[in-house]
Scaffold this active site. Structure first.
Site, PDB file in Angstrom:
ATOM      1  N   CYS A 224     -10.666  10.385   7.684  1.00  0.00           N
ATOM      2  CA  CYS A 224      -9.318   9.909   7.354  1.00  0.00           C
ATOM      3  C   CYS A 224      -8.264  10.742   8.066  1.00  0.00           C
ATOM      4  CB  CYS A 224      -9.102   9.985   5.843  1.00  0.00           C
ATOM      5  SG  CYS A 224      -7.485   9.394   5.318  1.00  0.00           S
TER       6      CYS A 224
ATOM      7  N   CYS B  21      -2.664  15.266   1.900  1.00  0.00           N
ATOM      8  CA  CYS B  21      -3.714  14.965   0.930  1.00  0.00           C
ATOM      9  C   CYS B  21      -4.393  16.241   0.464  1.00  0.00           C
ATOM     10  CB  CYS B  21      -4.756  14.016   1.536  1.00  0.00           C
ATOM     11  SG  CYS B  21      -5.953  13.402   0.323  1.00  0.00           S
TER      12      CYS B  21
ATOM     13  N   CYS C 125     -11.617  14.428   3.418  1.00  0.00           N
ATOM     14  CA  CYS C 125     -12.508  13.422   3.994  1.00  0.00           C
ATOM     15  C   CYS C 125     -12.393  13.437   5.516  1.00  0.00           C
ATOM     16  CB  CYS C 125     -12.150  12.039   3.448  1.00  0.00           C
ATOM     17  SG  CYS C 125     -12.179  11.945   1.645  1.00  0.00           S
TER      18      CYS C 125
ATOM     19  N   CYS D  18       0.870  -1.177   0.000  1.00  0.00           N
ATOM     20  CA  CYS D  18       0.000   0.000   0.000  1.00  0.00           C
ATOM     21  C   CYS D  18       0.906   1.225   0.000  1.00  0.00           C
ATOM     22  CB  CYS D  18      -0.910  -0.023   1.232  1.00  0.00           C
ATOM     23  SG  CYS D  18      -1.947   1.451   1.404  1.00  0.00           S
TER      24      CYS D  18
ATOM     25  N   CYS E 216      -6.482   1.014   7.046  1.00  0.00           N
ATOM     26  CA  CYS E 216      -7.079   2.027   6.177  1.00  0.00           C
ATOM     27  C   CYS E 216      -7.507   3.252   6.979  1.00  0.00           C
ATOM     28  CB  CYS E 216      -8.298   1.450   5.462  1.00  0.00           C
ATOM     29  SG  CYS E 216      -7.877   0.367   4.107  1.00  0.00           S
TER      30      CYS E 216
END
Length: 347
Positions: free
Chosen positions: A121, A114, A118, A107, A339
């Site tokens: 996250c 980023c 979101c 991954c 995740c």
């Protein structure tokens, strides 16, 4: 000064050959250097042992290899490995090795921080500092392949662009890194074993289709209702679900590749029957499958794992409509490698 020199990995094979010819050397020297950089993963010019010391010193004067460094490695009880990867400018990203019985998956990150916002996250809490270069993405893959062979006695088999960052906001460099990863004169991996996961950037999804990319596409969907999705993924207001759906239909017409929807079910957010029905309708618009993902809390706030009965309802209703669905259990939670948890806590 070293830091003003050009990174040699920014040059193509042809440019390397031309450089050597311009210096009165044979063109094949460029081939040799290219192989050291992209097949053997050389970290320095001194590693290039079939090239004379004089030529290596000459390269060292003119170029630099801005190789990543695994600054910290954490190993989970389930075999997962999380790397804190130090870049040449001292910024840090994270990458993860995820082992299962049938595969070893890397991954990898595509941005420092980023571009999107979101709410669920951890990476989104970091402002986007810069895009990763193709070689920095490539290096993450090489490092994980080495760890896979060392700790799991088998090579890396799959790659997912699901680490830090939104890959489609760094599209050009992501595609260049995949070209190096899949090139027989690079790592030689099959594009069928590579998945790029996006939160959904319709314009770039259409461009990917036009570019006839060979890798797989996954979309972090999490809701097929605009109001719910905009609440948890605010950028959805500028790129609503109808635009996303049209882009995905375009993708399928062009590529004939089924789409994977990544979908977390949260308590009180998207765990009702209306959420399930909306997801079914969205899935039926284009051939797809659904990965229901176990949520990994980043605090004690708004986002909490849904009741298992809600997951069961999703599975039953999706399967009843002929939609393939899997429930993905998270790995590496004990080292914040799952995740949504990548946030450079140790940077």
């Amino acid at each position: 000064m070293k830091n003003t020199q050009k990174d040699i990995r920014a040059l193509s094979r042809e440019e390397l050959r031309d450089f050597f010819v311009s210096q009165g050397e044979k063109a094949f020297r460029g081939n040799q250097v290219y192989e050291w950089l992209w097949v053997k993963g050389a970290h320095s010019f001194d590693d290039m042992t079939n090239i004379s010391k004089e030529t290596r010193a000459f390269l060292d004067e003119h170029f630099v290899i801005n190789h990543i460094k695994v600054d910290q490695m954490q190993r989970s009880s389930d075999g997962t490995i999380k790397n804190a990867v130090k870049l040449h400018d001292n910024l840090t990203v994270e990458s993860v090795l995820i082992p299962t019985a049938s595969r070893i998956t890397a991954c990898v990150s595509s941005q420092v921080g980023c571009s999107l916002n979101c709410k669920f996250c951890a990476t989104a809490r970091l402002k986007r500092m810069r895009n990763l270069n193709p070689d920095e993405i490539f290096d993450q893959v090489v490092a994980i392949d080495q760890q896979s062979r060392l700790y799991h006695n088998r090579p890396l088999s799959n790659i997912v662009f699901m680490g830090m960052g939104e890959p489609l906001m760094n599209y050009k460099n992501v595609v260049k890194s995949i070209e190096k990863i899949t090139d027989p004169e690079g790592l030689g991996m099959s594009p069928k074993r590579i998945t790029v996961s996006t939160s959904g950037v319709p314009k770039i999804i259409k461009k990917m289709a036009d570019d006839e990319v060979k890798f797989n596409l996954a979309v972090s969907l999490h809701s097929a209702l605009d109001d719910v999705r905009t609440d948890i993924m605010p950028f959805n207001e500028q790129m609503p679900l109808q635009e996303l759906k049209e882009a995905l239909q375009y993708w399928y017409v062009k590529t004939k590749k089924r789409i994977t929807y990544e979908y977390v079910v949260w308590r009180g957010i998207n765990d009702q029957d209306k959420d399930i029905e909306a997801l079914i309708d969205f899935c039926l618009a284009v051939p797809s499958k659904v990965n229901l993902i176990e949520y990994n809390p980043i605090d004690d706030g708004q986002f909490q794992q849904a009741d298992p009965l809600a997951i069961d309802r999703y599975v039953a209703k999706l399967e009843d409509r002929g939609i393939t669905v899997t429930v993905r259990r998270s790995r590496g939670k004990d080292i914040d490698a799952a995740c949504g948890q990548l946030a450079n806590k140790n940077a």
